[in-house]
Design a protein around this motif. Structure first.
Motif, short mmCIF file in Angstrom:
data_model
loop_
_atom_site.label_atom_id
_atom_site.label_comp_id
_atom_site.label_asym_id
_atom_site.label_seq_id
_atom_site.Cartn_x
_atom_site.Cartn_y
_atom_site.Cartn_z
N GLY A 1 38.52 58.07 69.77
CA GLY A 1 37.38 58.93 70.03
C GLY A 1 36.48 58.33 71.09
O GLY A 1 36.66 57.17 71.47
N PRO A 2 35.51 59.08 71.57
CA PRO A 2 34.59 58.54 72.57
C PRO A 2 33.77 57.40 71.99
O PRO A 2 33.29 57.48 70.87
N THR A 3 33.65 56.34 72.72
CA THR A 3 32.90 55.17 72.28
C THR A 3 31.88 54.79 73.34
O THR A 3 31.99 55.20 74.50
N PRO A 4 30.87 53.97 72.98
CA PRO A 4 29.90 53.53 73.98
C PRO A 4 30.47 52.54 74.99
O PRO A 4 29.79 52.15 75.92
N TYR A 5 31.74 52.13 74.79
CA TYR A 5 32.32 51.12 75.66
C TYR A 5 33.28 51.79 76.64
O TYR A 5 33.90 52.80 76.35
N GLN A 6 33.44 51.19 77.79
CA GLN A 6 34.36 51.73 78.78
C GLN A 6 35.79 51.62 78.28
O GLN A 6 36.59 52.55 78.44
N VAL A 7 36.12 50.49 77.68
CA VAL A 7 37.42 50.29 77.04
C VAL A 7 37.16 49.82 75.61
O VAL A 7 36.33 48.94 75.40
N PRO A 8 37.82 50.42 74.61
CA PRO A 8 37.59 50.00 73.22
C PRO A 8 37.80 48.50 73.04
O PRO A 8 38.66 47.89 73.68
N ARG A 9 37.02 47.91 72.13
CA ARG A 9 37.07 46.47 71.94
C ARG A 9 38.42 45.99 71.42
O ARG A 9 38.85 44.89 71.74
N HIS B 1 44.18 35.28 66.58
CA HIS B 1 45.65 35.26 66.59
C HIS B 1 46.19 36.00 67.81
O HIS B 1 45.44 36.69 68.54
N SER B 2 47.48 35.91 68.03
CA SER B 2 48.09 36.41 69.27
C SER B 2 48.88 37.71 69.08
O SER B 2 49.67 38.07 69.94
N PHE B 3 48.68 38.43 67.97
CA PHE B 3 49.35 39.71 67.72
C PHE B 3 50.88 39.58 67.83
O PHE B 3 51.56 40.47 68.32
N LYS B 4 51.41 38.48 67.37
CA LYS B 4 52.85 38.24 67.54
C LYS B 4 53.72 39.09 66.64
O LYS B 4 54.94 39.14 66.83
N HIS B 5 53.13 39.80 65.66
CA HIS B 5 53.90 40.66 64.77
C HIS B 5 53.71 42.15 65.07
O HIS B 5 54.38 42.98 64.45
N LEU B 6 52.82 42.49 65.98
CA LEU B 6 52.54 43.90 66.28
C LEU B 6 53.72 44.53 67.01
O LEU B 6 54.03 44.16 68.14
N ARG B 7 54.36 45.52 66.37
CA ARG B 7 55.56 46.14 66.93
C ARG B 7 55.38 47.62 67.25
O ARG B 7 56.13 48.16 68.06
N SER B 8 54.44 48.30 66.60
CA SER B 8 54.34 49.75 66.76
C SER B 8 52.88 50.17 66.87
O SER B 8 52.04 49.75 66.06
N VAL B 9 52.57 51.02 67.86
CA VAL B 9 51.23 51.55 68.04
C VAL B 9 51.33 53.05 68.28
O VAL B 9 52.14 53.51 69.08
N ARG B 10 50.47 53.80 67.57
CA ARG B 10 50.39 55.25 67.74
C ARG B 10 48.95 55.61 68.06
O ARG B 10 48.04 55.28 67.31
N ILE B 11 48.72 56.28 69.19
CA ILE B 11 47.38 56.67 69.61
C ILE B 11 47.33 58.19 69.71
O ILE B 11 48.13 58.81 70.41
N ILE B 12 46.37 58.79 69.00
CA ILE B 12 46.23 60.24 68.97
C ILE B 12 44.96 60.65 69.71
O ILE B 12 43.90 60.05 69.52
N ARG B 13 45.07 61.67 70.53
CA ARG B 13 43.93 62.24 71.27
C ARG B 13 43.17 61.15 72.00
O ARG B 13 41.99 60.91 71.79
N GLY B 14 43.85 60.44 72.84
CA GLY B 14 43.23 59.30 73.50
C GLY B 14 42.17 59.69 74.51
O GLY B 14 42.38 60.56 75.35
N PHE B 15 41.02 59.05 74.42
CA PHE B 15 39.98 59.19 75.43
C PHE B 15 40.11 58.09 76.47
O PHE B 15 39.39 58.07 77.45
N MET B 16 41.02 57.15 76.22
CA MET B 16 41.27 56.09 77.19
C MET B 16 42.19 56.59 78.30
O MET B 16 42.97 57.52 78.10
N HIS B 17 42.12 55.95 79.46
CA HIS B 17 43.08 56.21 80.51
C HIS B 17 44.35 55.41 80.22
O HIS B 17 44.33 54.40 79.52
N LEU B 18 45.45 55.86 80.78
CA LEU B 18 46.71 55.15 80.57
C LEU B 18 46.63 53.73 81.10
O LEU B 18 47.25 52.82 80.54
N ALA B 19 45.87 53.53 82.16
CA ALA B 19 45.72 52.17 82.67
C ALA B 19 45.04 51.26 81.65
O ALA B 19 45.28 50.06 81.63
N ASP B 20 44.21 51.85 80.79
CA ASP B 20 43.51 51.05 79.77
C ASP B 20 44.45 50.53 78.70
O ASP B 20 44.20 49.49 78.09
#
Length: 473
Positions: free
Chosen positions: A206-214, A232-251
């Motif tokens: 959703g829209p946030t006060p930040y240019q890119v979410p923290r 930590h370094s997110f070494k186990h993160l394998r799957s991300v699902r983003i719905i209705r993104g307000f971010m740009h793809l570059a973000d």
């Protein structure tokens, strides 16, 4: 067989001395001969751990959360058994995010159990009647009241960013303690800092006060190799699902740089800025499954998304724009990189317009060289130009390893042009597609406007051992 012969009698059928009543003896003569010792009773704590774990597998944390909480408070043994299931997944819609953050800070053992986070943030005043709102979360969740942190809570939350030495920890902690509904994303970032074993993220952006979410900023620091405190370094993160993104793809490009990532799903993401540049080099990302649903993405950016992946096994793209004259060529060229690995390909029903036969013809020529492609779901116009007689051959242009074919026929496509193509497929599938198991034709029209001899087509496919289905939509 009577129940009394299979199970011990109820307490009401036994006398005060623990024996059996006269009525019970008359009803069941077997009890006269054998008097069981009712003192040797079994308790749930006598069950082995393996059996208790099997029982707990039937408790869905979303539906039986309160039951699991009660079990965890019974004793230490149940607390240890239930903790992994109770904390394995958290959705922001079923409990206070601030309280969950406090638990993660004060109970590191619980933070280690968290594998999945489902989070919705940003203002939603205009979405109260939107059926899609909250669709990746628990449907029966109630609207929660904001939790007001105590002085003790504020001290706990403040000390954690300081302990991991993140830049600007004091300002970060202050925002966590003074969050509002529009700033819940800051709590999400704080929770991510505590959950080192996180594997899956489901985010309704959703829209946030930040240019890119923290939270994305945390991943960006990790993916780039820059130090960001001692998180930590997110070494186990394998799957991300983003719905209705307000971010740009570059973000979200840091997700493509993260070495542990394998699956990315984007829904309702609109990328219309022509000055947006995709900066991930080709063949550098380890993402293997890429899902783009109801998205509007510029052709050059779409090609960049596909090209930057080293080995795509699944690619699904549902576009909301049917007038894309250049996407066909760019996407086809990018997909060629994955001809050795791609197993499933889905393109949107509206991806190709009827007038784009000339630009869609490349797809039919290229699929024959795909070595592992077992499922293809695309519009018929993407595979063959029906206006040219010699192009009515379809089976010899599909991969020999194909098992499942799904074709969509547009509402403006005449049956007279489609029928020769489908007939050829039915008659020659056994020669060119020996592994084919199922063919499905979906027609975006009503039966009166699109008529074919479906029975004859089904018989032709059946003769080759192929299941044939058709439906009007």
């Amino acid at each position: 067989m009577h129940l009394d012969e299979d199970f011990p009698p109820l307490p009401s059928k036994r006398n005060s001395n623990g024996g059996n009543s006269v009525d019970s003896k008359r009803a069941n003569p077997v009890l006269n001969a054998v008097k069981p010792k009712w003192n040797n009773r079994a308790f749930i704590m006598d069950l082995p751990t393996e059996l208790l774990l099997l029982v707990l597998e039937n408790f869905d944390p979303d539906q039986f959360r309160q039951t699991l909480v009660s079990l965890s408070q019974t004793n230490r043994r149940f607390h240890g058994l239930v903790m992994e299931k109770l904390y394995s997944k958290y959705a922001s819609s079923i409990g206070s995010p601030y309280l969950f953050l406090r638990t993660m800070v004060t109970t590191p053992r619980a933070a280690e159990k968290v594998k999945t986070l489902a989070w919705s943030y940003g203002s939603r005043e205009s979405d109260s009647d939107d059926e899609s709102y909250g669709r990746c979360y628990h449907h029966n969740s109630k609207v929660r009241e904001k939790y007001n942190p105590t002085v003790s809570d504020r001290g706990l939350i403040k000390n954690r960013p300081k302990a991991v030495d993140i830049p600007g920890w004091k300002k970060f902690a202050t925002k966590c303690n003074n969050y509002c509904d529009e700033q819940e994303e800051i709590l999400f970032a704080a929770v991510l800092m505590q959950t080192a074993n996180i594997e899956t993220l489901e985010i309704e952006d959703g829209p946030t006060p930040y240019q890119v979410p923290r939270w994305m900023d945390l991943i960006r620091h990790t993916a780039s190799g820059n130090s960001f405190g001692r998180i930590h370094s997110f070494k186990h993160l394998r799957s991300v699902r983003i719905i209705r993104g307000f971010m740009h793809l570059a973000d979200i490009s840091p997700l493509f740089r993260l070495q542990s990532m394998r699956t990315l799903s984007l829904e309702e993401v609109m990328e219309t800025a022509h000055d947006a540049k995709w900066n991930i080099p080709p063949c550098t990302s380890l993402i293997e499954e890429l899902y783009l649903y109801d998205c509007l993405i510029l052709p050059e950016t779409l090609a960049g998304l596909v090209s930057c992946c080293r080995k795509l096994t699944v690619f699904e793209y549902v576009s909301v724009d049917a007038n894309v004259n250049t996407q066909v060529y760019r996407l086809g060229h990018a997909l060629q990189r994955h001809s050795h690995a791609l197993k499933s390909l889905l393109l949107a029903d509206g991806f190709f317009s009827v007038s784009q036969h000339y630009s869609a013809f490349w797809l039919s020529d290229s699929l024959r060289h795909y070595e592992k492609l077992t499922r293809v779901a695309v519009p018929l116009s993407a595979l063959v130009d029906k206006t040219i007689p010699r192009s009515c051959t379809l089976a010899d242009r599909l991969p020999a390893c194909l098992r499942r074919l799904e074709l969509n026929v547009g509402s403006e496509e005449p049956a007279s042009e489609c029928e020769p193509v489908i007939k050829h497929l039915a008659n020659s599938s056994s020669t060119y597609l020996p592994l084919l198991e199922e063919v499905t034709i979906s027609i975006d029209s009503i039966p009166i406007h699109f008529k074919l001899d479906w029975k004859r087509l089904r018989d032709a496919f059946s003769a080759s051992g192929v299941a044939f289905n058709f439906r009007y939509r």
